[in-house]
Design a protein around this motif. Structure first.
Motif, PDB file in Angstrom:
ATOM      1  N   ARG A 115       0.840  -1.196   0.000  1.00 10.34           N
ATOM      2  CA  ARG A 115       0.000   0.000   0.000  1.00 10.34           C
ATOM      3  C   ARG A 115       0.873   1.243   0.000  1.00 10.34           C
ATOM      4  O   ARG A 115       1.823   1.356   0.768  1.00 10.34           O
ATOM      5  CB  ARG A 115      -0.930   0.016   1.211  1.00 10.34           C
ATOM      6  CG  ARG A 115      -2.036  -1.026   1.127  1.00 10.34           C
ATOM      7  CD  ARG A 115      -3.050  -0.847   2.255  1.00 10.34           C
ATOM      8  NE  ARG A 115      -4.162  -1.774   2.110  1.00 10.34           N
ATOM      9  CZ  ARG A 115      -5.221  -1.539   1.347  1.00 10.34           C
ATOM     10  NH1 ARG A 115      -5.304  -0.413   0.664  1.00 10.34           N
ATOM     11  NH2 ARG A 115      -6.207  -2.426   1.260  1.00 10.34           N
ATOM     12  N   ALA A 116       0.535   2.184  -0.859  1.00  8.67           N
ATOM     13  CA  ALA A 116       1.276   3.445  -0.916  1.00  8.67           C
ATOM     14  C   ALA A 116       0.285   4.579  -1.139  1.00  8.67           C
ATOM     15  O   ALA A 116      -0.580   4.488  -2.003  1.00  8.67           O
ATOM     16  CB  ALA A 116       2.295   3.408  -2.055  1.00  8.67           C
ATOM     17  N   ASN A 117       0.389   5.610  -0.348  1.00  9.13           N
ATOM     18  CA  ASN A 117      -0.552   6.730  -0.442  1.00  9.13           C
ATOM     19  C   ASN A 117      -0.114   7.721  -1.519  1.00  9.13           C
ATOM     20  O   ASN A 117       0.153   8.889  -1.247  1.00  9.13           O
ATOM     21  CB  ASN A 117      -0.677   7.423   0.915  1.00  9.13           C
ATOM     22  CG  ASN A 117      -1.269   6.510   1.966  1.00  9.13           C
ATOM     23  OD1 ASN A 117      -2.188   5.748   1.684  1.00  9.13           O
ATOM     24  ND2 ASN A 117      -0.736   6.576   3.188  1.00  9.13           N
ATOM     25  N   ASN A 118      -0.026   7.218  -2.727  1.00  9.13           N
ATOM     26  CA  ASN A 118       0.376   8.050  -3.852  1.00  9.13           C
ATOM     27  C   ASN A 118      -0.722   8.074  -4.903  1.00  9.13           C
ATOM     28  O   ASN A 118      -1.652   7.262  -4.872  1.00  9.13           O
ATOM     29  CB  ASN A 118       1.683   7.535  -4.467  1.00  9.13           C
ATOM     30  CG  ASN A 118       2.861   7.694  -3.522  1.00  9.13           C
ATOM     31  OD1 ASN A 118       3.071   8.756  -2.953  1.00  9.13           O
ATOM     32  ND2 ASN A 118       3.624   6.623  -3.338  1.00  9.13           N
ATOM     33  N   VAL A 119      -0.625   8.967  -5.856  1.00 11.94           N
ATOM     34  CA  VAL A 119      -1.656   9.115  -6.881  1.00 11.94           C
ATOM     35  C   VAL A 119      -1.623   7.932  -7.842  1.00 11.94           C
ATOM     36  O   VAL A 119      -0.563   7.623  -8.405  1.00 11.94           O
ATOM     37  CB  VAL A 119      -1.449  10.438  -7.654  1.00 11.94           C
ATOM     38  CG1 VAL A 119      -2.498  10.584  -8.752  1.00 11.94           C
ATOM     39  CG2 VAL A 119      -1.487  11.622  -6.699  1.00 11.94           C
ATOM     40  N   PRO A 120      -2.760   7.264  -8.056  1.00 18.89           N
ATOM     41  CA  PRO A 120      -2.794   6.161  -9.017  1.00 18.89           C
ATOM     42  C   PRO A 120      -2.331   6.615 -10.402  1.00 18.89           C
ATOM     43  O   PRO A 120      -2.705   7.687 -10.883  1.00 18.89           O
ATOM     44  CB  PRO A 120      -4.280   5.768  -9.043  1.00 18.89           C
ATOM     45  CG  PRO A 120      -4.786   6.150  -7.695  1.00 18.89           C
ATOM     46  CD  PRO A 120      -4.059   7.422  -7.364  1.00 18.89           C
ATOM     47  N   GLY A 121      -1.480   5.784 -11.026  1.00 19.41           N
ATOM     48  CA  GLY A 121      -0.950   6.113 -12.338  1.00 19.41           C
ATOM     49  C   GLY A 121       0.400   6.787 -12.316  1.00 19.41           C
ATOM     50  O   GLY A 121       1.001   7.008 -13.365  1.00 19.41           O
ATOM     51  N   THR A 122       0.910   7.103 -11.118  1.00 20.39           N
ATOM     52  CA  THR A 122       2.242   7.693 -11.028  1.00 20.39           C
ATOM     53  C   THR A 122       3.282   6.611 -10.784  1.00 20.39           C
ATOM     54  O   THR A 122       3.004   5.594 -10.140  1.00 20.39           O
ATOM     55  CB  THR A 122       2.322   8.734  -9.899  1.00 20.39           C
ATOM     56  OG1 THR A 122       1.957   8.111  -8.653  1.00 20.39           O
ATOM     57  CG2 THR A 122       1.408   9.905 -10.170  1.00 20.39           C
ATOM     58  N   VAL A 131       4.214   1.071 -10.717  1.00 18.17           N
ATOM     59  CA  VAL A 131       3.246   2.156 -10.845  1.00 18.17           C
ATOM     60  C   VAL A 131       2.205   2.028  -9.734  1.00 18.17           C
ATOM     61  O   VAL A 131       1.727   0.923  -9.434  1.00 18.17           O
ATOM     62  CB  VAL A 131       2.560   2.113 -12.226  1.00 18.17           C
ATOM     63  CG1 VAL A 131       1.536   3.247 -12.352  1.00 18.17           C
ATOM     64  CG2 VAL A 131       3.587   2.203 -13.348  1.00 18.17           C
ATOM     65  N   ASN A 132       1.839   3.162  -9.137  1.00 19.49           N
ATOM     66  CA  ASN A 132       0.787   3.179  -8.125  1.00 19.49           C
ATOM     67  C   ASN A 132      -0.573   2.900  -8.767  1.00 19.49           C
ATOM     68  O   ASN A 132      -0.861   3.373  -9.870  1.00 19.49           O
ATOM     69  CB  ASN A 132       0.722   4.554  -7.449  1.00 19.49           C
ATOM     70  CG  ASN A 132       1.985   4.884  -6.684  1.00 19.49           C
ATOM     71  OD1 ASN A 132       2.312   4.241  -5.700  1.00 19.49           O
ATOM     72  ND2 ASN A 132       2.713   5.903  -7.143  1.00 19.49           N
ATOM     73  N   THR A 133      -1.393   2.144  -8.073  1.00 26.97           N
ATOM     74  CA  THR A 133      -2.762   1.879  -8.524  1.00 26.97           C
ATOM     75  C   THR A 133      -3.720   2.290  -7.408  1.00 26.97           C
ATOM     76  O   THR A 133      -3.296   2.798  -6.370  1.00 26.97           O
ATOM     77  CB  THR A 133      -2.972   0.388  -8.857  1.00 26.97           C
ATOM     78  OG1 THR A 133      -3.020  -0.364  -7.636  1.00 26.97           O
ATOM     79  CG2 THR A 133      -1.869  -0.137  -9.758  1.00 26.97           C
ATOM     80  N   GLY A 134      -5.004   2.037  -7.623  1.00 24.96           N
ATOM     81  CA  GLY A 134      -5.979   2.356  -6.589  1.00 24.96           C
ATOM     82  C   GLY A 134      -5.840   1.487  -5.366  1.00 24.96           C
ATOM     83  O   GLY A 134      -6.309   1.843  -4.278  1.00 24.96           O
ATOM     84  N   ASP A 135      -5.182   0.357  -5.498  1.00 22.00           N
ATOM     85  CA  ASP A 135      -4.946  -0.548  -4.367  1.00 22.00           C
ATOM     86  C   ASP A 135      -3.766  -1.447  -4.719  1.00 22.00           C
ATOM     87  O   ASP A 135      -3.905  -2.409  -5.464  1.00 22.00           O
ATOM     88  CB  ASP A 135      -6.197  -1.384  -4.096  1.00 22.00           C
ATOM     89  CG  ASP A 135      -6.045  -2.295  -2.883  1.00 22.00           C
ATOM     90  OD1 ASP A 135      -5.040  -2.164  -2.153  1.00 22.00           O
ATOM     91  OD2 ASP A 135      -6.936  -3.136  -2.670  1.00 22.00           O
ATOM     92  N   GLY A 136      -2.588  -1.104  -4.206  1.00 21.00           N
ATOM     93  CA  GLY A 136      -1.393  -1.893  -4.471  1.00 21.00           C
ATOM     94  C   GLY A 136      -0.517  -1.276  -5.547  1.00 21.00           C
ATOM     95  O   GLY A 136      -0.818  -0.225  -6.119  1.00 21.00           O
ATOM     96  N   ILE A 137       0.590  -1.954  -5.809  1.00 18.38           N
ATOM     97  CA  ILE A 137       1.590  -1.499  -6.772  1.00 18.38           C
ATOM     98  C   ILE A 137       1.639  -2.494  -7.923  1.00 18.38           C
ATOM     99  O   ILE A 137       1.557  -3.707  -7.710  1.00 18.38           O
ATOM    100  CB  ILE A 137       2.989  -1.409  -6.117  1.00 18.38           C
ATOM    101  CG1 ILE A 137       2.947  -0.550  -4.868  1.00 18.38           C
ATOM    102  CG2 ILE A 137       4.022  -0.894  -7.109  1.00 18.38           C
ATOM    103  CD1 ILE A 137       2.613   0.896  -5.116  1.00 18.38           C
ATOM    104  N   LEU A 138       1.795  -1.983  -9.144  1.00 19.60           N
ATOM    105  CA  LEU A 138       1.915  -2.861 -10.300  1.00 19.60           C
ATOM    106  C   LEU A 138       3.338  -2.794 -10.827  1.00 19.60           C
ATOM    107  O   LEU A 138       3.813  -1.733 -11.243  1.00 19.60           O
ATOM    108  CB  LEU A 138       0.941  -2.445 -11.402  1.00 19.60           C
ATOM    109  CG  LEU A 138       0.797  -3.451 -12.548  1.00 19.60           C
ATOM    110  CD1 LEU A 138      -0.018  -4.661 -12.084  1.00 19.60           C
ATOM    111  CD2 LEU A 138       0.124  -2.812 -13.766  1.00 19.60           C
TER     112      LEU A 138
END
Length: 309
Positions: free
Chosen positions: A253-260, A271-278
């Motif tokens: 989990r990371a409190n960053n903007v999804p898509g960054t 890349v940050n997503t709405g829930d988790g990292i891809l």
């Protein structure tokens, strides 16, 4: 048994080969008409037609199989049963009633789940742990016939629509050759589908591959695998399309903007997503070849904080 075989794409070829190998008499192969293909728009045979030609089988290619002339032609092919696999046209009740054992269909899902055109892709999209092949006794509905036999296989974390396609077409060939002698001997009692568990799936179209970074990492991973090899999943980077081919969902989990972009290393970037990292390890930039991220980063700068989408 005497069989009329109906099929068109690659998926239908192994079953035809298996039926021939098992010693069944294929009285005719029914497949879609030749279509223009490629940049030159040259007329191309379907994979099933190519297989039929190789074995010297009689071929019938009706534009519309429900028309009276086509039905009369089918009646001339004396057969005990029709075997159908991804033929591409809907059969009328009149056609279904021609052979004495009716018509059976090889469907690439565990019916009644995923009735329709793209069951392989939808099983991956939905994150299912397994899928399979169903042999069904065809009726006038879309994949609604009674179930004759089912075989299942797991869907792994690395399976794509392409890899499952290959597995399921071989499983279908195996299952149909096991099932036909049982049908002939009257050893099978078809089981009606449970309508309360039925789901439908339509055709896949290109826009379905567009990545919504607000979705979870696991959902995006499913999308990437389901759209591989066609139509592929994609996002945009600096105004250009970036196809995403190989990924891994990381439940961090990371409190960053999804898509960054969350991080970059030599073999992948995250890349940050709405829930988790891809984690992304294989891409294809617009106008370029498909390549691993290590090669991609040699000619393109990806930096932490960069926005995709």
């Amino acid at each position: 048994m005497k069989i009329v075989y109906m099929g068109t794409p690659d998926f239908a070829v192994p079953a035809l080969e298996a039926l021939i190998e098992a010693g069944h008499e294929i009285t005719a192969v029914v497949t879609q008409p030749d279509r223009p293909k490629g940049r030159g728009k040259e007329m191309a045979f379907s994979p099933v037609k190519e297989c039929a030609l190789k074995h010297g089988l009689q071929i019938f290619q009706p534009e519309k199989i429900k028309e009276e002339n086509a039905v009369n032609t089918l009646k001339s092919f004396e057969a005990d049963i029709y075997v159908v696999a991804a033929f591409g046209q809907i059969l009328s009740q009149e056609i279904l009633d021609i052979p004495r054992f009716g018509c059976i269909n090889i469907h690439a899902s565990i019916l009644p789940k995923y009735r329709g055109a793209a069951p392989i892709q939808f099983a991956i999209l939905e994150g299912d742990a397994e899928t399979g092949v169903t042999i069904q006794q065809m009726n006038a509905g879309m994949d609604t016939g009674d179930i004759i036999a089912i075989k299942t296989i797991p869907i792994t974390e690395t399976d794509t629509a392409g890899s499952m396609f290959d597995k399921l077409m071989m499983l279908g060939a195996e299952l149909v050759t096991e099932t036909l002698p049982k049908i002939e001997k009257g050893e099978i009692t078809p089981v009606p589908q449970d309508e309360s568990k039925a789901t439908k799936c339509g055709k896949i179209h290109k826009e379905m591959g567009h990545i919504n970074w607000n979705a979870s990492a696991s959902s995006i991973s499913n999308l990437v695998r389901a759209m591989n090899p066609w139509p592929s999943s994609f996002t945009r980077i600096n105004g250009k399309m970036l196809k995403i081919w190989t990924v891994k969902a990381i439940p961090e989990r990371a409190n960053n903007v999804p898509g960054t972009v969350y991080s970059v290393d030599k073999d992948s970037f995250c890349v940050n997503t709405g829930d988790g990292i891809l984690e992304i390890s294989e891409v294809q930039l617009e106008g370029k070849k498909r390549m691993d991220v290590k090669s991609f980063l040699l000619g393109y700068d990806i930096e932490k904080g960069m926005t995709l989408g």
